[in-house]
Design a protein around this motif. Sequence first.
Motif, PDB file in Angstrom:
ATOM      1  N   VAL A 202      37.872  48.514  22.478  1.00 55.99           N
ATOM      2  CA  VAL A 202      38.060  47.303  21.661  1.00 55.99           C
ATOM      3  C   VAL A 202      39.338  47.427  20.834  1.00 55.99           C
ATOM      4  CG1 VAL A 202      37.089  45.875  19.821  1.00 55.99           C
ATOM      5  CG2 VAL A 202      35.590  46.843  21.572  1.00 55.99           C
ATOM      6  N   TYR A 203      39.519  48.608  20.254  1.00 54.08           N
ATOM      7  CA  TYR A 203      40.724  48.863  19.445  1.00 54.08           C
ATOM      8  C   TYR A 203      41.987  48.638  20.281  1.00 54.08           C
ATOM      9  CZ  TYR A 203      44.329  51.595  17.016  1.00 54.08           C
ATOM     10  OH  TYR A 203      45.497  52.004  16.422  1.00 54.08           O
ATOM     11  N   ASN A 204      42.043  49.213  21.467  1.00 49.97           N
ATOM     12  CA  ASN A 204      43.223  49.070  22.333  1.00 49.97           C
ATOM     13  C   ASN A 204      43.440  47.617  22.756  1.00 49.97           C
ATOM     14  OD1 ASN A 204      43.792  51.812  22.247  1.00 49.97           O
ATOM     15  ND2 ASN A 204      42.504  52.272  24.039  1.00 49.97           N
ATOM     16  N   ALA A 205      42.317  46.908  22.997  1.00 49.25           N
ATOM     17  CA  ALA A 205      42.425  45.491  23.379  1.00 49.25           C
ATOM     18  C   ALA A 205      43.015  44.671  22.237  1.00 49.25           C
ATOM     19  CB  ALA A 205      41.051  44.955  23.769  1.00 49.25           C
ATOM     20  N   LEU A 206      42.561  44.971  21.010  1.00 51.14           N
ATOM     21  CA  LEU A 206      43.097  44.257  19.847  1.00 51.14           C
ATOM     22  C   LEU A 206      44.576  44.560  19.641  1.00 51.14           C
ATOM     23  CD1 LEU A 206      40.206  44.598  17.234  1.00 51.14           C
ATOM     24  CD2 LEU A 206      41.084  42.474  18.202  1.00 51.14           C
ATOM     25  N   VAL A 207      44.955  45.833  19.813  1.00 48.83           N
ATOM     26  CA  VAL A 207      46.365  46.211  19.657  1.00 48.83           C
ATOM     27  C   VAL A 207      47.218  45.496  20.691  1.00 48.83           C
ATOM     28  CG1 VAL A 207      48.003  48.113  19.888  1.00 48.83           C
ATOM     29  CG2 VAL A 207      45.893  48.448  18.593  1.00 48.83           C
TER      30      VAL A 207
END
Length: 658
Positions: A487-492
């Motif tokens: 999720v973190y990577n998708a948001l970034v």
Amino acid sequence: MIINKIKFHNFMAYYGEVEFDLSIDEQRNVTIIYAPNDVGKTCFFNGIMFCLYGPSKGTDLTDLINKNAFQEGKYEAYVSIFAEHQGNELNITRTVKKRGMAVGEVTSQNLDHQLRIWKNGEEPWDDNQETYDYINSIIHKDAAKYFFFDGEKIETYNIASGADYKDAILRILGIKEIEFAIDDFKRLIKEYEKERDVILSKENEGNELVQQKNMVMESVESYETDVTACDQELKDIQARIVKLEEQLKENEAIKQKIEERQKIREQIKQLKLDQNRIEEDKLKLFRENGTLILGSILANDLKPTVADLITEPNSILPSRDFIQQLLEETHCVCGTEMTDLLRGNLQKTIGTLAEKDLEWQRKSERKRAIQGVDIFSNHSERAKVAYDELCKNKVRINRELNELEAREIELRSDVGNYNEAAVQRLAEEIARLEEKNKEVEKKKITYEVNRDIKRSELTELEKKIAKHNVSREKDEAEKKLVYCRSVYNALVEYQDTLIEEKRKEVENNSSHIFLQLTNKRNKYKSLKLSDTYELLLEQSDGSLYRIERGRSLNPSTGQSKIISLSYIAGINKSTNAVAPVIIDNPVGLFSEEHRERVVSYLPNFGKQVIFMVTGADLGAEYRRMIEPYVSRAYYLEDQSDLTWNKTRIARVEELNTV
């Protein structure tokens, strides 16, 4: 947010209660506030900043209360903004007032300021932090400079760092909220890592991996802290340089005024020498040609008489001898026979001839005398012309002297106590800070390289830890961690994509506006925001030019202002937020051509535009250009005859009525 009304009460220059109705409609979205210098323009601007964000650091709160009111024992001042935002009616009021029951001399220590917000008539927040957060949700303090700015200082915007530009885009375009979400997931990742690491630590190999990871992570965090510290230091240095350069510009302007004053003094000295020389020449000319000059004046008075005498027909009178001889003839010279009657008439003529002969002789003598004066006048005319020319030159010199002496007095007041040594110290301090800036940039690069090396080590360790199977509990913790990282990577990735889209949007809007405003379309092709968010100029040949502080090839001050104005307008065009654009003197220091373009564009700057200006900066020609878009025009005046202002509204022009 659209501001409907602003009320000042004993705030800075404003004495008593001064209220501005700023309501607009679709056709007329501009409000103009006219005021001479030092009468209340900047106080209006400062009042809005104070109301929303509080006093700037180091402000003496007593300076925010009108000095006349303060001397009268009135120790309260406030600014109230009445606005609409997202369908809500807002009253934002910040007040400066006495702290408790303070007695004796009132100083800044005895005063405090308080922010209160009414939303649809109610106060929904008790906590100060909540009210501050709400203000920042409307227009974040860090982004306020792109909505509320001083038109005379905007050229500094085009030399901001890429980090400043990126942060502005994040703040104004609403992307900062995504960054907050990313930070939240970053914290979750750390929590899940701790949970997993506790499980791993229960056996030897896993514990060893965790310890290695923790050591590498500490190094990464240490380097990140160093990089952040360098960024802050660079930001502080840049801010300090900008401030010093502004001071240096002011002193350089004073230096120019000193040079102008010295030049004027020389001109005054020369004119006074010329004045004395003219007086001497006049005296000498009058001594040598006084009679001629006075005679010329007299002759000019007699010229009408001379003209009459010249046009008067001459009458030739016969002599007595001629008539006596004619009486002895049988016929007259005309052939008429001399009768007794004719002889009798001739005898009578001889009796009156003596008197008429004398009158004729006097008239002839007078005529000859006046004609002589007229001839004299022709000779004296040259002397009189020379004398008149000297008198004209004296009047011209006196006029020049009056103008120069008035300007010299004005410059003397502006210059005051100019300190050339202080200017030199400013220049030296700027040079020192620029060297410091280079050193910090080198340190930052070193920290970033070391951090990235450690990050690579950390990534490898994380891979080992992920593959190390200990128990089902560890596997479950790893799955949570993997999901959170996804999720973190998708948001970034989403944030990076959105920022890139917005970067291009700001770039396109800024370029479009820039080409409308610049008078150098043959030289510049567009504005560019680089991948690192540095502002670049695309020149007509396609090459890119980076505007750097102190670079000799930088655009002129006027062109730099146009670049900054275009960039600010581009950001405003690209944001979904609605906020008023408030500008202190948007046309100051522009050339006539640029001024015309800026005035034409001002109504397009935002849904609501408010600007403060002197009557001289916005002359009749420009007023006619913008008048179709103006809702109201306020004219301020200082009603005090003492040292401190009592600024009030002198009159209001309602332009939005049918």
